[in-house]
Design an enzyme around this catalytic site. Structure first.
Site, PDB file in Angstrom:
ATOM      1  N   HIS A  37       0.852  -1.207  -0.021  1.00 46.17           N
ATOM      2  CA  HIS A  37      -0.034  -0.139   0.220  1.00 46.17           C
ATOM      3  C   HIS A  37       0.902   1.391   0.005  1.00 46.17           C
ATOM      4  CE1 HIS A  37       1.224  -0.835   4.188  1.00 46.17           C
ATOM      5  NE2 HIS A  37       1.251   0.644   4.166  1.00 46.17           N
ATOM      6  N   HIS A 120       5.824   6.197  -0.782  1.00 47.73           N
ATOM      7  CA  HIS A 120       6.628   5.109  -1.001  1.00 47.73           C
ATOM      8  C   HIS A 120       5.550   3.906  -0.545  1.00 47.73           C
ATOM      9  CE1 HIS A 120       6.469   5.576   3.297  1.00 47.73           C
ATOM     10  NE2 HIS A 120       6.519   4.174   3.517  1.00 47.73           N
TER      11      HIS A 120
HETATM   12  O1  3AM Z   1       4.049   0.840   5.462  1.00 46.11           O
HETATM   13  P1  3AM Z   1       4.378   2.230   5.635  1.00 46.11           P
HETATM   14  O2  3AM Z   1       5.687   2.434   5.318  1.00 46.11           O
HETATM   15  O3  3AM Z   1       3.581   2.965   4.421  1.00 46.11           O
HETATM   16  O4  3AM Z   1       5.563   2.971   8.957  1.00 46.11           O
HETATM   17  C1  3AM Z   1       4.269   2.644   9.085  1.00 46.11           C
HETATM   18  C2  3AM Z   1       3.424   2.458   7.972  1.00 46.11           C
HETATM   19  O5  3AM Z   1       3.870   2.850   6.808  1.00 46.11           O
HETATM   20  C3  3AM Z   1       3.342   4.126   9.377  1.00 46.11           C
HETATM   21  O6  3AM Z   1       1.947   3.640   9.122  1.00 46.11           O
HETATM   22  C4  3AM Z   1       2.065   2.628   8.195  1.00 46.11           C
HETATM   23  C5  3AM Z   1       1.066   1.670   8.703  1.00 46.11           C
HETATM   24  O7  3AM Z   1       1.546   1.133   9.857  1.00 46.11           O
HETATM   25  N1  3AM Z   1       3.475   4.602  10.756  1.00 46.11           N
HETATM   26  C6  3AM Z   1       3.508   3.611  11.871  1.00 46.11           C
HETATM   27  N2  3AM Z   1       3.633   4.683  12.859  1.00 46.11           N
HETATM   28  C7  3AM Z   1       3.578   5.759  12.580  1.00 46.11           C
HETATM   29  C8  3AM Z   1       3.813   7.206  13.120  1.00 46.11           C
HETATM   30  N3  3AM Z   1       3.758   7.223  14.469  1.00 46.11           N
HETATM   31  C9  3AM Z   1       3.649   5.931  11.147  1.00 46.11           C
HETATM   32  N4  3AM Z   1       3.428   6.962  10.393  1.00 46.11           N
HETATM   33  C10 3AM Z   1       3.785   8.154  10.830  1.00 46.11           C
HETATM   34  N5  3AM Z   1       3.677   8.198  12.278  1.00 46.11           N
END
Ligand code: 3AM
Length: 178
Positions: A37, A120
């Site tokens: 995603h 990304h």
């Molecule tokens: O899978 P991606 O890289 O899109 O890194 C986490 C993940 O990103 C991000 O939210 C997505 C779904 O879990 N994520 C987790 N904690 C986070 C936070 N505190 C966060 N993004 C921003 N702030």
């Protein structure tokens, strides 16, 4: 309450093309292709009223469908690599949708996202992967070259896994319309 985030799904055909990248790096936990995603707005664990307000604000977003293309491969974390991702060809339409998601979060009373938006698709989370091994992996793989796809909806996902990486459940879907 599960962790919530809004995102664009990656179509199956594109995800299948990326599966060749899922090998050859010690310390990588490869994300299942059905969980690929592009995160628009991370919300986290919020109370039911905030979740409802966010859902309502998302449903009011008016953005037309647009094309996206994955390209490039990279890592987050520098000397302590924590993720491998596929990049996205810059897109004004994507930026517009992301800003609308940020506004929706504010309307639901959430604090502003402090981090810059770096669109990304995470392919792997890393634990203990050596920076030189990551660099070698990235060089060996060369990159990602996938055909464009049409984004015709975005979704609200929940995740019960505190480590991240799925499985994710689609709680709500929002169609983009011309
Ligand atoms: O899978 P991606 O890289 O899109 O890194 C986490 C993940 O990103 C991000 O939210 C997505 C779904 O879990 N994520 C987790 N904690 C986070 C936070 N505190 C966060 N993004 C921003 N702030």
């Amino acid at each position: 309450m599960p962790r919530l985030f809004s995102a664009i799904e990656i179509p199956r055909g594109i995800a299948e093309r990326l599966t060749v990248l899922r090998a050859g790096l010690t310390g990588a936990r490869w994300i299942d292709p059905e969980n690929y995603h592009l995160t628009l707005r991370f919300i986290g664990d919020v109370d039911g009223a905030t979740a409802r307000d966010f859902t309502l604000a998302l449903s009011q977003i008016e953005v037309p469908p647009f094309e996206l293309r994955l390209n490039g491969l990279g890592s987050f974390g520098g000397r302590k690599p924590r993720a491998i991702f596929a990049g996205i060809v810059p897109s004004m339409a994507l930026d517009t949708l992301q800003r609308a998601n940020e506004r929706a979060a504010r309307e639901a009373g959430l604090p502003p996202e402090g981090r810059n938006f770096k669109p990304h698709v995470t392919l792997a989370r890393l634990r203990g992967a050596r920076p030189d091994a990551v660099a070698a992996y990235l060089e060996r793989q060369g990159g990602v070259d996938a055909e464009p796809f049409t984004v015709s909806r975005f979704v609200l996902y929940s995740s019960r896994n505190s480590v991240g990486g799925g499985p994710y459940v689609v709680e709500a879907a929002y169609d983009l319309e011309d």
